[in-house]
Design a protein around this motif. Structure first.
Motif, PDB file in Angstrom:
ATOM      1  N   LEU A   1     -13.937 -11.519  17.069  1.00  0.00           N
ATOM      2  CA  LEU A   1     -13.529 -10.701  15.924  1.00  0.00           C
ATOM      3  C   LEU A   1     -13.547 -11.582  14.685  1.00  0.00           C
ATOM      4  CD1 LEU A   1     -12.224  -8.125  14.644  1.00  0.00           C
ATOM      5  CD2 LEU A   1     -10.009  -9.096  15.279  1.00  0.00           C
ATOM      6  N   ILE A   2     -14.325 -11.194  13.689  1.00  0.00           N
ATOM      7  CA  ILE A   2     -14.394 -11.938  12.433  1.00  0.00           C
ATOM      8  C   ILE A   2     -13.244 -11.522  11.523  1.00  0.00           C
ATOM      9  CG2 ILE A   2     -15.654 -12.116  10.246  1.00  0.00           C
ATOM     10  CD1 ILE A   2     -18.227 -12.038  11.769  1.00  0.00           C
ATOM     11  N   LEU A   3     -12.611 -12.512  10.921  1.00  0.00           N
ATOM     12  CA  LEU A   3     -11.684 -12.273   9.816  1.00  0.00           C
ATOM     13  C   LEU A   3     -12.373 -12.727   8.536  1.00  0.00           C
ATOM     14  CD1 LEU A   3      -8.083 -13.437  10.802  1.00  0.00           C
ATOM     15  CD2 LEU A   3      -9.001 -11.128  10.725  1.00  0.00           C
TER      16      LEU A   3
ATOM     17  N   ALA B   1     -21.060 -11.650  16.358  1.00  0.00           N
ATOM     18  CA  ALA B   1     -19.680 -11.161  16.403  1.00  0.00           C
ATOM     19  C   ALA B   1     -19.655  -9.721  16.912  1.00  0.00           C
ATOM     20  CB  ALA B   1     -19.037 -11.225  15.015  1.00  0.00           C
ATOM     21  N   ASP B   2     -18.518  -9.322  17.464  1.00  0.00           N
ATOM     22  CA  ASP B   2     -18.379  -7.983  18.030  1.00  0.00           C
ATOM     23  C   ASP B   2     -17.700  -7.004  17.084  1.00  0.00           C
ATOM     24  OD1 ASP B   2     -19.169  -8.419  21.046  1.00  0.00           O
ATOM     25  OD2 ASP B   2     -17.934 -10.123  20.471  1.00  0.00           O
ATOM     26  N   ASP B   3     -16.936  -7.512  16.136  1.00  0.00           N
ATOM     27  CA  ASP B   3     -16.221  -6.649  15.200  1.00  0.00           C
ATOM     28  C   ASP B   3     -15.760  -7.514  14.042  1.00  0.00           C
ATOM     29  OD1 ASP B   3     -15.038  -4.418  14.089  1.00  0.00           O
ATOM     30  OD2 ASP B   3     -13.469  -4.212  15.603  1.00  0.00           O
ATOM     31  N   TYR B   4     -15.324  -6.886  12.968  1.00  0.00           N
ATOM     32  CA  TYR B   4     -14.804  -7.646  11.833  1.00  0.00           C
ATOM     33  C   TYR B   4     -13.601  -6.928  11.252  1.00  0.00           C
ATOM     34  CZ  TYR B   4     -17.133  -4.226   8.834  1.00  0.00           C
ATOM     35  OH  TYR B   4     -17.520  -3.057   8.228  1.00  0.00           O
ATOM     36  N   LEU B   5     -12.763  -7.698  10.566  1.00  0.00           N
ATOM     37  CA  LEU B   5     -11.576  -7.168   9.906  1.00  0.00           C
ATOM     38  C   LEU B   5     -11.455  -7.858   8.564  1.00  0.00           C
ATOM     39  CD1 LEU B   5      -9.191  -5.232  10.331  1.00  0.00           C
ATOM     40  CD2 LEU B   5      -7.925  -7.132  11.336  1.00  0.00           C
ATOM     41  N   THR B   6     -11.340  -7.052   7.509  1.00  0.00           N
ATOM     42  CA  THR B   6     -11.275  -7.588   6.151  1.00  0.00           C
ATOM     43  C   THR B   6      -9.827  -7.819   5.749  1.00  0.00           C
ATOM     44  OG1 THR B   6     -13.292  -6.374   5.574  1.00  0.00           O
ATOM     45  CG2 THR B   6     -11.954  -7.184   3.757  1.00  0.00           C
TER      46      THR B   6
ATOM     47  N   ASN C   1      -1.087  -5.927  10.668  1.00  0.00           N
ATOM     48  CA  ASN C   1      -1.048  -6.546  11.991  1.00  0.00           C
ATOM     49  C   ASN C   1      -1.340  -5.549  13.110  1.00  0.00           C
ATOM     50  OD1 ASN C   1      -0.522  -9.119  11.073  1.00  0.00           O
ATOM     51  ND2 ASN C   1       1.697  -8.961  11.319  1.00  0.00           N
ATOM     52  N   GLU C   2      -0.884  -4.312  12.916  1.00  0.00           N
ATOM     53  CA  GLU C   2      -1.088  -3.299  13.949  1.00  0.00           C
ATOM     54  C   GLU C   2      -2.574  -2.980  14.122  1.00  0.00           C
ATOM     55  OE1 GLU C   2       1.135  -3.228  11.559  1.00  0.00           O
ATOM     56  OE2 GLU C   2       2.986  -3.362  12.743  1.00  0.00           O
ATOM     57  N   GLU C   3      -3.335  -3.011  13.019  1.00  0.00           N
ATOM     58  CA  GLU C   3      -4.772  -2.783  13.144  1.00  0.00           C
ATOM     59  C   GLU C   3      -5.435  -3.952  13.857  1.00  0.00           C
ATOM     60  OE1 GLU C   3      -8.831  -1.899  10.547  1.00  0.00           O
ATOM     61  OE2 GLU C   3      -6.952  -2.326   9.489  1.00  0.00           O
ATOM     62  N   LEU C   4      -5.031  -5.165  13.516  1.00  0.00           N
ATOM     63  CA  LEU C   4      -5.555  -6.344  14.210  1.00  0.00           C
ATOM     64  C   LEU C   4      -5.303  -6.238  15.709  1.00  0.00           C
ATOM     65  CD1 LEU C   4      -6.644  -9.329  14.214  1.00  0.00           C
ATOM     66  CD2 LEU C   4      -4.247 -10.016  14.029  1.00  0.00           C
ATOM     67  N   LEU C   5      -4.075  -5.893  16.081  1.00  0.00           N
ATOM     68  CA  LEU C   5      -3.725  -5.794  17.495  1.00  0.00           C
ATOM     69  C   LEU C   5      -4.561  -4.730  18.197  1.00  0.00           C
ATOM     70  CD1 LEU C   5      -1.826  -6.805  19.741  1.00  0.00           C
ATOM     71  CD2 LEU C   5      -0.210  -5.018  19.047  1.00  0.00           C
ATOM     72  N   ALA C   6      -4.747  -3.584  17.543  1.00  0.00           N
ATOM     73  CA  ALA C   6      -5.540  -2.505  18.145  1.00  0.00           C
ATOM     74  C   ALA C   6      -6.992  -2.941  18.348  1.00  0.00           C
ATOM     75  CB  ALA C   6      -5.482  -1.258  17.270  1.00  0.00           C
TER      76      ALA C   6
END
Length: 224
Positions: free
Chosen positions: A76-78, A95-100, A105-110
């Motif tokens: 997971l990319i940050l 990478a399999d997914d990314y988060l901007t 935190n709840e979205e990161l955990l999901a």
């Protein structure tokens, strides 16, 4: 589940470490890309969170080199960058997914849980094996719809087995994926957890949910 976090912002690294440990993850840390790649090459992780803007070696190169080495760990990319081209570059690197950033935190955990499930071939957040159901969102296990009262580590052991249902999992592998690196790998604590799980899941001794393969480890009973 064992996770690597590669992030050079010390405050964010500490926040992520604390949050994910609170949610049952065993966490290793890296503050530059070179260390992150080394740890990915040396250890087996259930997931890695990698910041794009790492020093020494950026996140793109970490991911490319890891994939070139046939490392299949979900990544997971940050990123604090919101340009779509950089998101595409990260995904194209492997990478399999990314988060901007900033993110909740709840979205990161999901996203973390979804990637781990997907890597195990599980799309549904509820994993079923015979009469046993594991809800990865609520972090609960039920048998014939009856919720079990498990400790955090009992849940971790069963979660790992259910995410690897066809695999013989050694005691060492279980220990490495539910505890931090400095835990005593020779401890018999895994045997204790497995014994308790058997009693809680199968008090009448009719299901025999967890098999012991002498000298090899544990596996879910394929006849459930």
């Amino acid at each position: 589940m064992r996770m690597l976090i590669a992030e050079d912002d010390s405050r964010l690294l500490t926040q992520l470490d604390t949050f994910l440990q609170q949610h049952g993850f065993s966490v290793d840390l890296a503050d530059n890309g070179e260390n992150a790649l080394y740890q990915l090459q040396e250890y087996t992780y259930d997931l890695a969170i990698v910041d794009i803007g790492l020093p020494v070696m950026d996140g793109f190169d970490v991911i490319r080199k890891a994939r070139q080495d046939n490392i299949k760990t979900p990544i997971l990319i940050l990123t604090a960058r919101d340009r779509w081209q950089e998101k595409v570059e990260g995904l194209d690197a492997g990478a399999d997914d990314y988060l901007t950033q900033p993110f909740h935190n709840e979205e990161l955990l999901a996203r973390v849980k979804a990637l781990i499930r997907r890597a195990s071939g599980q799309a549904n957040p509820t994993i079923r094996f015979g009469p046993i159901s594991l809800d990865t969102v609520a972090e609960e296990i039920t048998v014939n719809e009856q919720r079990l009262d498990l400790t955090a580590y009992e849940y971790k052991v069963m979660e790992y087995l259910m995410l690897n249902p066809q695999k013989v999992v050694s005691k060492t592998e279980l220990t490495e994926h539910i505890y931090d690196q400095d835990f005593d790998l020779d401890s018999n604590v895994i045997e204790v957890f497995v014994g308790r799980l058997r009693k809680k899941i199968d008090p009448e001794g009719t299901l025999r949910p967890i098999e012991t393969l002498r000298g090899r480890g544990y596996r879910l009973n394929r006849d459930l």
